[in-house]
Design a protein around this motif. Structure first.
Motif, PDB file in Angstrom:
ATOM      1  N   GLN A  13      39.867  31.615  52.417  1.00  0.00           N
ATOM      2  CA  GLN A  13      40.125  30.342  51.760  1.00  0.00           C
ATOM      3  C   GLN A  13      40.718  30.460  50.365  1.00  0.00           C
ATOM      4  O   GLN A  13      41.707  29.826  50.067  1.00  0.00           O
ATOM      5  CB  GLN A  13      38.843  29.511  51.655  1.00  0.00           C
ATOM      6  CG  GLN A  13      39.077  28.154  50.981  1.00  0.00           C
ATOM      7  CD  GLN A  13      37.834  27.338  50.794  1.00  0.00           C
ATOM      8  OE1 GLN A  13      36.743  27.769  51.158  1.00  0.00           O
ATOM      9  NE2 GLN A  13      37.964  26.150  50.219  1.00  0.00           N
ATOM     10  N   TRP A  14      40.095  31.272  49.486  1.00  0.00           N
ATOM     11  CA  TRP A  14      40.587  31.247  48.117  1.00  0.00           C
ATOM     12  C   TRP A  14      40.672  32.634  47.497  1.00  0.00           C
ATOM     13  O   TRP A  14      40.068  33.589  47.956  1.00  0.00           O
ATOM     14  CB  TRP A  14      39.772  30.306  47.239  1.00  0.00           C
ATOM     15  CG  TRP A  14      38.442  30.789  46.725  1.00  0.00           C
ATOM     16  CD1 TRP A  14      38.212  31.820  45.853  1.00  0.00           C
ATOM     17  CD2 TRP A  14      37.155  30.235  47.006  1.00  0.00           C
ATOM     18  NE1 TRP A  14      36.877  31.929  45.585  1.00  0.00           N
ATOM     19  CE2 TRP A  14      36.200  30.960  46.262  1.00  0.00           C
ATOM     20  CE3 TRP A  14      36.708  29.171  47.776  1.00  0.00           C
ATOM     21  CZ2 TRP A  14      34.836  30.675  46.308  1.00  0.00           C
ATOM     22  CZ3 TRP A  14      35.347  28.893  47.807  1.00  0.00           C
ATOM     23  CH2 TRP A  14      34.442  29.630  47.091  1.00  0.00           C
ATOM     24  N   ILE A  15      41.457  32.676  46.412  1.00  0.00           N
ATOM     25  CA  ILE A  15      41.578  33.853  45.563  1.00  0.00           C
ATOM     26  C   ILE A  15      41.005  33.474  44.207  1.00  0.00           C
ATOM     27  O   ILE A  15      41.344  32.423  43.661  1.00  0.00           O
ATOM     28  CB  ILE A  15      43.040  34.281  45.406  1.00  0.00           C
ATOM     29  CG1 ILE A  15      43.668  34.578  46.767  1.00  0.00           C
ATOM     30  CG2 ILE A  15      43.160  35.503  44.495  1.00  0.00           C
ATOM     31  CD1 ILE A  15      45.163  34.812  46.712  1.00  0.00           C
ATOM     32  N   CYS A  16      40.139  34.296  43.671  1.00  0.00           N
ATOM     33  CA  CYS A  16      39.507  34.006  42.386  1.00  0.00           C
ATOM     34  C   CYS A  16      40.069  34.919  41.304  1.00  0.00           C
ATOM     35  O   CYS A  16      40.203  36.131  41.502  1.00  0.00           O
ATOM     36  CB  CYS A  16      37.996  34.176  42.470  1.00  0.00           C
ATOM     37  SG  CYS A  16      37.143  33.805  40.914  1.00  0.00           S
ATOM     38  N   PHE A  17      40.401  34.326  40.167  1.00  0.00           N
ATOM     39  CA  PHE A  17      40.854  35.065  39.000  1.00  0.00           C
ATOM     40  C   PHE A  17      39.873  34.850  37.847  1.00  0.00           C
ATOM     41  O   PHE A  17      39.389  33.733  37.630  1.00  0.00           O
ATOM     42  CB  PHE A  17      42.243  34.585  38.548  1.00  0.00           C
ATOM     43  CG  PHE A  17      43.360  34.946  39.484  1.00  0.00           C
ATOM     44  CD1 PHE A  17      44.075  36.125  39.310  1.00  0.00           C
ATOM     45  CD2 PHE A  17      43.699  34.116  40.541  1.00  0.00           C
ATOM     46  CE1 PHE A  17      45.116  36.459  40.167  1.00  0.00           C
ATOM     47  CE2 PHE A  17      44.738  34.431  41.395  1.00  0.00           C
ATOM     48  CZ  PHE A  17      45.441  35.614  41.212  1.00  0.00           C
ATOM     49  N   ASN A  18      39.579  35.926  37.113  1.00  0.00           N
ATOM     50  CA  ASN A  18      38.833  35.804  35.871  1.00  0.00           C
ATOM     51  C   ASN A  18      39.762  35.280  34.787  1.00  0.00           C
ATOM     52  O   ASN A  18      40.964  35.572  34.783  1.00  0.00           O
ATOM     53  CB  ASN A  18      38.277  37.157  35.429  1.00  0.00           C
ATOM     54  CG  ASN A  18      37.162  37.654  36.332  1.00  0.00           C
ATOM     55  OD1 ASN A  18      36.381  36.866  36.859  1.00  0.00           O
ATOM     56  ND2 ASN A  18      37.088  38.956  36.530  1.00  0.00           N
ATOM     57  N   PRO A  77      51.287  26.749  45.848  1.00  0.00           N
ATOM     58  CA  PRO A  77      52.297  26.008  46.626  1.00  0.00           C
ATOM     59  C   PRO A  77      52.106  26.061  48.136  1.00  0.00           C
ATOM     60  O   PRO A  77      52.663  25.229  48.858  1.00  0.00           O
ATOM     61  CB  PRO A  77      53.614  26.694  46.216  1.00  0.00           C
ATOM     62  CG  PRO A  77      53.343  27.251  44.863  1.00  0.00           C
ATOM     63  CD  PRO A  77      51.915  27.708  44.917  1.00  0.00           C
ATOM     64  N   SER A  78      51.323  27.039  48.624  1.00  0.00           N
ATOM     65  CA  SER A  78      51.083  27.146  50.057  1.00  0.00           C
ATOM     66  C   SER A  78      49.766  26.508  50.489  1.00  0.00           C
ATOM     67  O   SER A  78      49.362  26.638  51.635  1.00  0.00           O
ATOM     68  CB  SER A  78      51.100  28.621  50.486  1.00  0.00           C
ATOM     69  OG  SER A  78      52.382  29.178  50.288  1.00  0.00           O
ATOM     70  N   GLY A  79      49.082  25.850  49.561  1.00  0.00           N
ATOM     71  CA  GLY A  79      47.816  25.210  49.895  1.00  0.00           C
ATOM     72  C   GLY A  79      46.616  26.105  49.758  1.00  0.00           C
ATOM     73  O   GLY A  79      45.506  25.722  50.148  1.00  0.00           O
ATOM     74  N   VAL A  80      46.797  27.309  49.209  1.00  0.00           N
ATOM     75  CA  VAL A  80      45.690  28.240  49.020  1.00  0.00           C
ATOM     76  C   VAL A  80      44.905  27.820  47.783  1.00  0.00           C
ATOM     77  O   VAL A  80      45.477  27.525  46.731  1.00  0.00           O
ATOM     78  CB  VAL A  80      46.197  29.685  48.861  1.00  0.00           C
ATOM     79  CG1 VAL A  80      45.057  30.629  48.497  1.00  0.00           C
ATOM     80  CG2 VAL A  80      46.875  30.138  50.153  1.00  0.00           C
ATOM     81  N   ASP A  81      43.580  27.789  47.907  1.00  0.00           N
ATOM     82  CA  ASP A  81      42.734  27.453  46.769  1.00  0.00           C
ATOM     83  C   ASP A  81      42.657  28.625  45.798  1.00  0.00           C
ATOM     84  O   ASP A  81      42.493  29.780  46.216  1.00  0.00           O
ATOM     85  CB  ASP A  81      41.331  27.076  47.244  1.00  0.00           C
ATOM     86  CG  ASP A  81      41.316  25.757  47.999  1.00  0.00           C
ATOM     87  OD1 ASP A  81      41.872  24.778  47.473  1.00  0.00           O
ATOM     88  OD2 ASP A  81      40.748  25.709  49.100  1.00  0.00           O
ATOM     89  N   ILE A  82      42.766  28.309  44.510  1.00  0.00           N
ATOM     90  CA  ILE A  82      42.697  29.302  43.447  1.00  0.00           C
ATOM     91  C   ILE A  82      41.518  28.955  42.552  1.00  0.00           C
ATOM     92  O   ILE A  82      41.486  27.872  41.958  1.00  0.00           O
ATOM     93  CB  ILE A  82      43.996  29.330  42.608  1.00  0.00           C
ATOM     94  CG1 ILE A  82      45.206  29.609  43.497  1.00  0.00           C
ATOM     95  CG2 ILE A  82      43.881  30.358  41.484  1.00  0.00           C
ATOM     96  CD1 ILE A  82      45.221  30.968  44.156  1.00  0.00           C
ATOM     97  N   GLU A  83      40.552  29.844  42.486  1.00  0.00           N
ATOM     98  CA  GLU A  83      39.413  29.631  41.594  1.00  0.00           C
ATOM     99  C   GLU A  83      39.679  30.331  40.268  1.00  0.00           C
ATOM    100  O   GLU A  83      40.151  31.469  40.243  1.00  0.00           O
ATOM    101  CB  GLU A  83      38.126  30.185  42.209  1.00  0.00           C
ATOM    102  CG  GLU A  83      36.909  30.002  41.306  1.00  0.00           C
ATOM    103  CD  GLU A  83      35.635  30.615  41.859  1.00  0.00           C
ATOM    104  OE1 GLU A  83      34.562  30.364  41.280  1.00  0.00           O
ATOM    105  OE2 GLU A  83      35.713  31.357  42.858  1.00  0.00           O
ATOM    106  N   ILE A  84      39.380  29.646  39.180  1.00  0.00           N
ATOM    107  CA  ILE A  84      39.412  30.252  37.851  1.00  0.00           C
ATOM    108  C   ILE A  84      37.971  30.374  37.389  1.00  0.00           C
ATOM    109  O   ILE A  84      37.220  29.391  37.382  1.00  0.00           O
ATOM    110  CB  ILE A  84      40.227  29.395  36.857  1.00  0.00           C
ATOM    111  CG1 ILE A  84      41.653  29.192  37.371  1.00  0.00           C
ATOM    112  CG2 ILE A  84      40.243  30.056  35.480  1.00  0.00           C
ATOM    113  CD1 ILE A  84      42.455  30.456  37.553  1.00  0.00           C
ATOM    114  N   LEU A  85      37.569  31.561  37.011  1.00  0.00           N
ATOM    115  CA  LEU A  85      36.183  31.867  36.701  1.00  0.00           C
ATOM    116  C   LEU A  85      36.050  32.473  35.319  1.00  0.00           C
ATOM    117  O   LEU A  85      36.816  33.357  34.944  1.00  0.00           O
ATOM    118  CB  LEU A  85      35.645  32.849  37.741  1.00  0.00           C
ATOM    119  CG  LEU A  85      34.270  33.480  37.499  1.00  0.00           C
ATOM    120  CD1 LEU A  85      33.175  32.444  37.703  1.00  0.00           C
ATOM    121  CD2 LEU A  85      34.060  34.661  38.445  1.00  0.00           C
TER     122      LEU A  85
END
Length: 283
Positions: free
Chosen positions: A228-233, A269-277
């Motif tokens: 579902q998502w990719i998380c970035f610090n 842009p592809s609808g992928v959820d991006i978490e910012i942590l």
């Protein structure tokens, strides 16, 4: 067998827009590019952290093989994990003995040696020889990681993580880093990263009930279980929110206090959820 996570793949209908997002907004850099004819259809990106060897693959049209099948069925989104192994032949023998049905890697359109198969949620897994791993730029003495975003972890969402946890532990050999049963979270790490003190472990988070927020429930209704998502610090969720809002990146969860940290969610842009942590050590 011992595996190392190499990359996570995203199918995109507009590879130029996806590159602009991950390079322009998330600060990643292009480290390799493949092309078919005059169109660049596979681009590998890196967050620039010398300790993190996990890449992001953007795959755009024209698609072939099961890439076309997956795109026709589900549209753009996260679709694959690639691992490298220290012994490809032994890994293939083990997978066959475990009853995993493999697909020839050439059928993926990636044009790489190795084997591929699906996990218990239907996510494609690619397994390649360690010697075939995408090369990162050589480290230069004195280089520092550019401020901004760094890859944190990847998320695999389902209603029940039990079969998926068994698959990634027993079949893929991933190791449990920590479990939060009251939040429905299991964090797994690949052995080659866990055993290397100089390498950042990019966890695969398995999340399920009772930890499902509306964001995850909507994903499951839209696509079913899977990546579902990719998380970035980030050094500051507030600053990240201002930057991404200024670039008109859709926000799906405003900056929110979550336990001892802070999070926010956006959509690529592809609808992928991006978490910012905001990492807990920085909170």
């Amino acid at each position: 067998m011992k595996l190392g996570l190499e990359y996570v793949g995203i199918l995109t209908a507009d590879i130029a827009a996806s590159i602009e997002f991950y390079v322009g907004c998330m600060g990643m850099q292009v480290v390799a590019r493949n092309s078919q004819g005059r169109r660049d259809n596979r681009v590998y990106l890196w967050d620039g952290n010398p300790a993190c060897e996990v890449l992001l693959l953007l795959a755009g049209p024209p698609f072939t093989g099961w890439l076309q099948q997956d795109f026709s069925r589900a549209g753009p989104g996260m679709y694959t994990l690639s691992f490298v192994t220290d012994d490809l032949q032994a890994s293939e023998r083990f997978l066959r003995s475990a009853g995993v049905e493999s697909v020839k890697a050439t059928e993926s359109g990636a044009g790489t040696s190795g084997i591929s198969f699906r996990d218990t949620a239907g996510v494609h897994i690619q397994l390649r020889d360690n010697a075939d791993a995408i090369a990162l730029p050589p480290a230069v003495p004195g280089d520092q990681v550019a401020p901004g975003y760094s890859l944190s972890h990847l998320c695999h969402t389902s209603l029940d993580a039990t079969p998926h946890a068994a698959f990634y532990r027993n079949i893929m050999g991933l190791e449990t880093l920590r479990e939060l049963p009251n939040e429905g979270m299991i964090f797994l790490g690949d052995p080659l990263s866990v055993e290397s003190p100089e390498r950042y472990v990019c966890p695969l988070e398995l999340i399920a009930a009772p930890g499902l927020w509306q964001l995850e429930k909507d994903f499951l209704k839209r696509r079913g279980a899977g990546l579902q998502w990719i998380c970035f610090n980030a050094d500051s969720v507030a600053v990240a929110h201002a930057q991404l809002t200024d670039r008109r990146v859709p926000c799906t969860l405003e900056p929110t206090q979550y336990g001892d940290t802070e999070i926010a969610f956006y959509r690529d842009p592809s609808g992928v959820d991006i978490e910012i942590l905001l990492p807990q050590s920085s909170a």
